[in-house]
Design a protein around this motif. Structure first.
Motif, PDB file in Angstrom:
ATOM      1  N   THR A  51       0.914  -1.105   0.234  1.00  0.00           N
ATOM      2  CA  THR A  51      -0.110   0.045   0.115  1.00  0.00           C
ATOM      3  C   THR A  51       0.790   1.122  -0.159  1.00  0.00           C
ATOM      4  O   THR A  51       2.117   1.385   0.452  1.00  0.00           O
ATOM      5  CB  THR A  51      -0.661  -0.093   1.205  1.00  0.00           C
ATOM      6  OG1 THR A  51      -0.148  -0.071   2.378  1.00  0.00           O
ATOM      7  CG2 THR A  51      -1.942  -1.118   1.279  1.00  0.00           C
ATOM      8  N   ALA A  52       0.181   2.385  -0.363  1.00  0.00           N
ATOM      9  CA  ALA A  52       0.844   3.681  -0.168  1.00  0.00           C
ATOM     10  C   ALA A  52      -0.097   4.643  -0.049  1.00  0.00           C
ATOM     11  O   ALA A  52      -1.347   4.740  -0.600  1.00  0.00           O
ATOM     12  CB  ALA A  52       1.861   3.856  -1.857  1.00  0.00           C
ATOM     13  N   TYR A  53       0.317   5.584   0.774  1.00  0.00           N
ATOM     14  CA  TYR A  53      -0.408   6.781   1.113  1.00  0.00           C
ATOM     15  C   TYR A  53       0.113   8.001   1.109  1.00  0.00           C
ATOM     16  O   TYR A  53       1.076   8.370   0.998  1.00  0.00           O
ATOM     17  CB  TYR A  53      -0.852   6.795   2.591  1.00  0.00           C
ATOM     18  CG  TYR A  53      -1.718   5.270   2.948  1.00  0.00           C
ATOM     19  CD1 TYR A  53      -1.248   4.183   3.300  1.00  0.00           C
ATOM     20  CD2 TYR A  53      -3.156   5.529   2.763  1.00  0.00           C
ATOM     21  CE1 TYR A  53      -1.729   2.937   3.510  1.00  0.00           C
ATOM     22  CE2 TYR A  53      -4.009   4.287   2.933  1.00  0.00           C
ATOM     23  CZ  TYR A  53      -3.021   3.029   3.443  1.00  0.00           C
ATOM     24  OH  TYR A  53      -3.916   1.893   3.655  1.00  0.00           O
ATOM     25  N   ALA A  54      -0.632   9.002   0.644  1.00  0.00           N
ATOM     26  CA  ALA A  54      -0.458  10.537   0.668  1.00  0.00           C
ATOM     27  C   ALA A  54      -0.101  10.750   2.269  1.00  0.00           C
ATOM     28  O   ALA A  54      -0.695  10.342   2.886  1.00  0.00           O
ATOM     29  CB  ALA A  54      -1.373  11.413   0.112  1.00  0.00           C
ATOM     30  N   ASP A  55       0.933  11.552   2.128  1.00  0.00           N
ATOM     31  CA  ASP A  55       1.325  12.104   3.655  1.00  0.00           C
ATOM     32  C   ASP A  55       0.084  12.791   4.438  1.00  0.00           C
ATOM     33  O   ASP A  55       0.132  12.485   5.536  1.00  0.00           O
ATOM     34  CB  ASP A  55       2.499  13.161   3.613  1.00  0.00           C
ATOM     35  CG  ASP A  55       3.811  12.497   3.120  1.00  0.00           C
ATOM     36  OD1 ASP A  55       4.778  13.184   2.764  1.00  0.00           O
ATOM     37  OD2 ASP A  55       3.921  11.141   3.408  1.00  0.00           O
ATOM     38  N   SER A  56      -0.646  13.339   3.890  1.00  0.00           N
ATOM     39  CA  SER A  56      -1.659  14.145   4.326  1.00  0.00           C
ATOM     40  C   SER A  56      -2.784  13.387   4.954  1.00  0.00           C
ATOM     41  O   SER A  56      -3.640  13.601   5.862  1.00  0.00           O
ATOM     42  CB  SER A  56      -2.428  15.000   3.114  1.00  0.00           C
ATOM     43  OG  SER A  56      -2.806  14.517   2.068  1.00  0.00           O
ATOM     44  N   VAL A  57      -2.701  12.047   4.421  1.00  0.00           N
ATOM     45  CA  VAL A  57      -3.768  11.143   4.926  1.00  0.00           C
ATOM     46  C   VAL A  57      -3.342   9.918   5.711  1.00  0.00           C
ATOM     47  O   VAL A  57      -4.255   9.122   6.372  1.00  0.00           O
ATOM     48  CB  VAL A  57      -4.712  10.594   3.981  1.00  0.00           C
ATOM     49  CG1 VAL A  57      -5.282  11.716   3.237  1.00  0.00           C
ATOM     50  CG2 VAL A  57      -3.987   9.588   2.895  1.00  0.00           C
ATOM     51  N   LYS A  58      -1.907   9.778   5.614  1.00  0.00           N
ATOM     52  CA  LYS A  58      -1.351   8.753   6.620  1.00  0.00           C
ATOM     53  C   LYS A  58      -1.832   8.726   7.940  1.00  0.00           C
ATOM     54  O   LYS A  58      -1.731   9.609   8.732  1.00  0.00           O
ATOM     55  CB  LYS A  58       0.288   8.643   6.678  1.00  0.00           C
ATOM     56  CG  LYS A  58       0.736   8.227   5.207  1.00  0.00           C
ATOM     57  CD  LYS A  58       2.304   8.426   5.309  1.00  0.00           C
ATOM     58  CE  LYS A  58       2.990   7.960   4.158  1.00  0.00           C
ATOM     59  NZ  LYS A  58       4.258   8.023   3.982  1.00  0.00           N
ATOM     60  N   GLY A  59      -2.166   7.424   8.538  1.00  0.00           N
ATOM     61  CA  GLY A  59      -2.538   7.223   9.854  1.00  0.00           C
ATOM     62  C   GLY A  59      -4.229   7.460  10.079  1.00  0.00           C
ATOM     63  O   GLY A  59      -4.677   7.283  10.932  1.00  0.00           O
ATOM     64  N   ARG A  60      -4.588   7.946   9.038  1.00  0.00           N
ATOM     65  CA  ARG A  60      -6.205   8.356   9.025  1.00  0.00           C
ATOM     66  C   ARG A  60      -7.114   7.477   7.908  1.00  0.00           C
ATOM     67  O   ARG A  60      -8.271   7.127   8.334  1.00  0.00           O
ATOM     68  CB  ARG A  60      -6.463   9.833   8.879  1.00  0.00           C
ATOM     69  CG  ARG A  60      -5.843  10.718   9.758  1.00  0.00           C
ATOM     70  CD  ARG A  60      -6.305  12.322   9.511  1.00  0.00           C
ATOM     71  NE  ARG A  60      -6.068  12.864   8.224  1.00  0.00           N
ATOM     72  CZ  ARG A  60      -6.927  13.136   7.532  1.00  0.00           C
ATOM     73  NH1 ARG A  60      -8.199  13.346   7.824  1.00  0.00           N
ATOM     74  NH2 ARG A  60      -6.438  13.654   6.190  1.00  0.00           N
ATOM     75  N   PHE A  61      -6.588   7.114   6.954  1.00  0.00           N
ATOM     76  CA  PHE A  61      -7.180   6.657   5.754  1.00  0.00           C
ATOM     77  C   PHE A  61      -6.448   5.108   5.832  1.00  0.00           C
ATOM     78  O   PHE A  61      -5.373   4.946   5.970  1.00  0.00           O
ATOM     79  CB  PHE A  61      -7.177   7.338   4.647  1.00  0.00           C
ATOM     80  CG  PHE A  61      -7.596   8.580   4.393  1.00  0.00           C
ATOM     81  CD1 PHE A  61      -8.387   9.317   5.439  1.00  0.00           C
ATOM     82  CD2 PHE A  61      -8.036   9.419   2.985  1.00  0.00           C
ATOM     83  CE1 PHE A  61      -9.079  10.451   5.422  1.00  0.00           C
ATOM     84  CE2 PHE A  61      -8.662  10.553   3.132  1.00  0.00           C
ATOM     85  CZ  PHE A  61      -9.164  10.958   4.101  1.00  0.00           C
ATOM     86  N   THR A  62      -7.243   4.109   5.166  1.00  0.00           N
ATOM     87  CA  THR A  62      -7.095   2.971   5.204  1.00  0.00           C
ATOM     88  C   THR A  62      -7.489   2.399   3.785  1.00  0.00           C
ATOM     89  O   THR A  62      -8.786   2.359   3.731  1.00  0.00           O
ATOM     90  CB  THR A  62      -7.352   1.888   6.263  1.00  0.00           C
ATOM     91  OG1 THR A  62      -6.773   2.521   7.353  1.00  0.00           O
ATOM     92  CG2 THR A  62      -6.758   0.513   5.979  1.00  0.00           C
ATOM     93  N   ILE A  63      -6.784   1.838   2.816  1.00  0.00           N
ATOM     94  CA  ILE A  63      -7.188   1.170   1.781  1.00  0.00           C
ATOM     95  C   ILE A  63      -7.284  -0.358   1.696  1.00  0.00           C
ATOM     96  O   ILE A  63      -6.221  -0.788   2.449  1.00  0.00           O
ATOM     97  CB  ILE A  63      -6.491   1.596   0.281  1.00  0.00           C
ATOM     98  CG1 ILE A  63      -7.000   0.790  -0.907  1.00  0.00           C
ATOM     99  CG2 ILE A  63      -4.948   1.200   0.607  1.00  0.00           C
ATOM    100  CD1 ILE A  63      -6.503   1.577  -1.991  1.00  0.00           C
ATOM    101  N   SER A  64      -8.332  -1.077   1.503  1.00  0.00           N
ATOM    102  CA  SER A  64      -8.452  -2.351   1.838  1.00  0.00           C
ATOM    103  C   SER A  64      -9.398  -2.754   0.499  1.00  0.00           C
ATOM    104  O   SER A  64      -9.660  -2.240  -0.286  1.00  0.00           O
ATOM    105  CB  SER A  64      -9.084  -2.803   3.031  1.00  0.00           C
ATOM    106  OG  SER A  64     -10.357  -2.220   3.114  1.00  0.00           O
TER     107      SER A  64
END
Length: 122
Positions: A58-71
């Motif tokens: 997985t990869a996340y934008a810094d602005s959403v890390k820790g708040r958003f989860t892709i599954s």
């Protein structure tokens, strides 16, 4: 040809949560990468999150890390984006995307959904 359909957007207060769904129709090979992008009014479309169906990376934008989860739900050919601790700055149209090409998870997507509106009130 892959078709993508997003759902789950809506209006939520700051601090709340939403779960977006992306249903994929057509061949969705295990080599695909699924992504979420968003576009706020007057701004460019930005990468939010991605999931490699082959590796599970997985990869996340810094602005959403820790708040958003892709599954994903493989049986239903569906990818989800769980969004917690939402902020007014998260307000945007959210798009689901898919690609078969290799490369960075945040780039070069071939298939796009129509988008779903997420509005976060303060």
């Amino acid at each position: 040809q892959v078709q993508l359909q997003e759902s789950g957007g809506g209006l939520v207060q700051a601090g709340g949560s939403l779960r977006l769904s992306c249903a994929a129709f057509g061949p969705l090979f295990s080599s695909f990468t699924m992504g979420w992008f968003r576009q706020a009014p007057g701004k460019a479309r930005d990468f939010v999150a991605a999931l490699s169906l082959s590796s599970g990376n997985t990869a996340y934008a810094d602005s959403v890390k820790g708040r958003f989860t892709i599954s994903r739900d493989n049986a239903k050919n569906t990818v989800f984006l769980l969004m917690n601790s939402l902020e007014p700055e998260d307000t945007a149209v959210y798009y689901c995307a898919a690609k078969q090409r290799a490369g960075p998870l945040s780039l070069s997507y071939d298939y796009w959904g129509q988008g779903t509106q997420v509005t976060v009130s303060s």
